[in-house]
Design an enzyme around this catalytic site. Structure first.
Site, PDB file in Angstrom:
ATOM      1  CG  ASP A  58      -1.984   1.069   1.146  1.00 14.86           C
ATOM      2  OD1 ASP A  58      -3.143   0.789   1.488  1.00 14.86           O
ATOM      3  OD2 ASP A  58      -1.648   2.190   0.681  1.00 14.86           O
ATOM      4  CB  SER A 125      -8.133  12.326 -15.720  1.00 12.42           C
ATOM      5  OG  SER A 125      -9.478  12.413 -16.151  1.00 12.42           O
ATOM      6  CE1 TYR A 150     -10.918  11.466 -11.860  1.00  9.98           C
ATOM      7  CE2 TYR A 150      -9.533  10.028 -10.533  1.00  9.98           C
ATOM      8  CZ  TYR A 150      -9.935  10.498 -11.776  1.00  9.98           C
ATOM      9  OH  TYR A 150      -9.343  10.018 -12.925  1.00  9.98           O
ATOM     10  CE  LYS A 154      -6.012  10.622 -11.644  1.00 10.88           C
ATOM     11  NZ  LYS A 154      -4.943   9.618 -11.527  1.00 10.88           N
TER      12      LYS A 154
HETATM   13  C1  WQD Z   1     -19.557   8.693 -19.567  1.00  8.08           C
HETATM   14  C2  WQD Z   1     -20.907   9.204 -20.018  1.00  8.08           C
HETATM   15  C3  WQD Z   1     -22.378   9.827 -18.225  1.00  8.08           C
HETATM   16  C4  WQD Z   1     -22.872   5.833 -16.546  1.00  8.08           C
HETATM   17  C5  WQD Z   1     -15.067   9.423 -15.626  1.00  8.08           C
HETATM   18  C6  WQD Z   1     -14.000  10.221 -14.916  1.00  8.08           C
HETATM   19  C7  WQD Z   1     -12.723  10.169 -15.723  1.00  8.08           C
HETATM   20  C8  WQD Z   1     -12.339   8.745 -15.897  1.00  8.08           C
HETATM   21  C9  WQD Z   1     -13.437   8.033 -16.689  1.00  8.08           C
HETATM   22  C10 WQD Z   1     -11.054   7.600 -14.243  1.00  8.08           C
HETATM   23  C11 WQD Z   1     -21.376  10.401 -19.207  1.00  8.08           C
HETATM   24  C12 WQD Z   1     -22.932   8.640 -19.003  1.00  8.08           C
HETATM   25  C13 WQD Z   1     -22.462   6.883 -17.337  1.00  8.08           C
HETATM   26  C14 WQD Z   1     -24.242   5.443 -16.543  1.00  8.08           C
HETATM   27  C15 WQD Z   1     -24.708   7.163 -18.140  1.00  8.08           C
HETATM   28  N1  WQD Z   1     -12.174   8.150 -14.622  1.00  8.08           N
HETATM   29  N2  WQD Z   1     -23.370   7.533 -18.122  1.00  8.08           N
HETATM   30  N3  WQD Z   1     -25.107   6.130 -17.352  1.00  8.08           N
HETATM   31  O1  WQD Z   1     -17.774  10.583 -16.309  1.00  8.08           O
HETATM   32  O2  WQD Z   1     -16.844  10.785 -18.690  1.00  8.08           O
HETATM   33  O3  WQD Z   1     -15.344  10.045 -16.840  1.00  8.08           O
HETATM   34  O4  WQD Z   1     -14.637   8.110 -15.900  1.00  8.08           O
HETATM   35  O5  WQD Z   1     -10.032   7.489 -14.842  1.00  8.08           O
HETATM   36  O6  WQD Z   1     -11.697  10.850 -15.012  1.00  8.08           O
HETATM   37  O7  WQD Z   1     -14.409  11.562 -14.824  1.00  8.08           O
HETATM   38  O8  WQD Z   1     -17.125   8.524 -17.644  1.00  8.08           O
HETATM   39  O9  WQD Z   1     -18.264   6.395 -18.083  1.00  8.08           O
HETATM   40  O10 WQD Z   1     -18.831   7.664 -15.952  1.00  8.08           O
HETATM   41  O11 WQD Z   1     -19.629   8.525 -18.156  1.00  8.08           O
HETATM   42  O12 WQD Z   1     -25.523   7.782 -18.855  1.00  8.08           O
HETATM   43  O13 WQD Z   1     -24.688   4.491 -15.837  1.00  8.08           O
HETATM   44  O14 WQD Z   1     -21.882   8.169 -19.798  1.00  8.08           O
HETATM   45  O15 WQD Z   1     -23.420  10.731 -17.894  1.00  8.08           O
HETATM   46  O16 WQD Z   1     -22.089  11.253 -20.088  1.00  8.08           O
HETATM   47  P1  WQD Z   1     -16.859  10.080 -17.382  1.00  8.08           P
HETATM   48  P2  WQD Z   1     -18.471   7.693 -17.400  1.00  8.08           P
END
Ligand code: WQD
Length: 338
Positions: A58, A125, A150, A154
């Site tokens: 860790d 990110s 989060y 970054k």
């Molecule tokens: C993508 C799109 C949601 C889930 C995040 C972090 C980024 C990285 C990747 C770590 C959005 C939509 C999602 C669901 C949905 N994290 N969605 N229903 O938020 O772009 O990025 O994850 O490395 O730093 O910010 O990714 O996949 O959560 O969402 O409609 O059940 O899908 O609203 O538009 P995001 P995501």
């Protein structure tokens, strides 16, 4: 030359270990298994035939980190993935994120700062851009005030690395990922989200396989062609290969600045509904979803300008959205068939 991959049994970490081994690097993995399974080590070995040296450490434990580097003096490069990464969880438990994501980074850098040369690749990110004013997003786009702890870790992480690299022999490349999806074509490794998936693609595949009742699409009233948010979905193997190219740039001392920044995406934006359609096409399954209200903190659109990563790093994504969705579906079917 030994390369340390922290978080090397995680989603992006494990795919990067495979690509590093494919290129002949001697890889050492640190992972505390908080968001990864020890069986990923077998998956990596099944693909490359080489079992990486593994330490269950860790990185919040300063003494363990220093002991590791004392016992492994030949580490010349570090690719640092190990971090907590759930946006929503970080809002509820900020100190968990500041301790885990930043203390561990400081301890790693403290062990590299006295080396004659150290090469450091940081998992950053596109979240640092918030809602960028202009699409596609270039590396010069302004850093926006973080929307979550989060995202803040970054941004702060990038500053810690930059301040340290400027006064030591640490050379760094910050890779700002867009949205990593999919799994290795061997179907030996892939995404293993803990609990209910926060991200779109694993929720889609878990819904299709019957693990989840229905996908909630978070809003279709955004200012986009079909009303749903747009992201840059990049195949995890393409992303892994970008790390190898970045490491080789540092190892061969080709970098022109102490700290270089690259947006790593496909350069193409896809809406949530387009991702769903791509999945339905490659799987032949009709996805059960419903439109619900927006999710707090989501930006309308984010996709990468890939000019710099193409021209300077000489890298470009090879897989299409459909190929990535197909690999995600194959993986979901495999892990649920056990
Ligand atoms: C993508 C799109 C949601 C889930 C995040 C972090 C980024 C990285 C990747 C770590 C959005 C939509 C999602 C669901 C949905 N994290 N969605 N229903 O938020 O772009 O990025 O994850 O490395 O730093 O910010 O990714 O996949 O959560 O969402 O409609 O059940 O899908 O609203 O538009 P995001 P995501």
């Amino acid at each position: 030359m030994q390369i340390l991959v922290t978080g090397g049994l995680g989603f992006i970490g494990s795919h990067t270990v495979v690509e590093l081994q494919n290129k002949g690097f001697d890889v050492v993995v640190i992972d505390n298994l908080s968001n990864a399974s020890i069986h990923v080590l077998d998956g990596i070995t099944a693909i490359t035939g080489k079992k990486p040296e593994f330490y269950n450490i860790d990185l919040r434990d300063k003494d363990l980190v220093f002991d590791f580097f004392n016992q492994n003096p030949d580490i010349e490069g570090v690719i640092h993935f190990a971090a907590s990464k759930a946006v929503g969880e970080s809002v509820k438990n900020p100190l968990l994120y500041y301790e885990n994501n930043l203390n561990s980074l400081v301890y790693l850098l403290q062990n590299l700062q006295d080396k004659a040369r150290a090469n450091f690749i940081f998992s950053s990110s596109c979240t640092v851009y918030g809602q960028a004013a202009q699409m596609p997003i270039t590396e010069n786009a302004p850093i926006q005030p973080a929307l979550s702890p989060y995202g803040n870790t970054k941004q702060i992480g990038e500053e810690i690395i930059t301040d340290t690299a400027n006064v030591t022999n640490i050379h760094a490349i910050l890779l700002r990922y867009f949205n990593p999806i999919g799994s290795h074509p061997s179907v030996q490794i892939g995404e293993l989200p803990n609990g209910v998936p926060q991200n779109l693609v694993p929720f889609i595949t878990q819904t299709a396989i019957g693990l989840r009742e229905q996908l909630s699409v978070y809003g279709d009233d955004y200012d986009t062609a079909d009303g749903t948010c747009i992201r840059d979905y990049i195949h995890v193997v393409d992303l892994a290969k970008a790390h190898v190219v970045a490491l080789e740039r540092l190892v061969h001392k080709k970098n022109t600045e102490k700290v270089e920044i690259f947006n790593v995406g496909t350069g193409t934006g896809s809406s949530v509904l387009e991702v769903i359609s791509a999945f339905e096409e490659v799987s032949g399954k009709k996805l059960n979803y419903k439109i619900v209200e927006r999710r707090e903190g989501d930006v309308t659109e984010a996709y990468a300008n890939t000019d710099k990563v193409h021209s300077v790093l000489g890298w470009k994504a090879e897989s299409t959205l459909k190929q990535a969705m197909e690999s995600a579906w194959l993986w979901e079917q495999k892990i649920r068939s056990k």
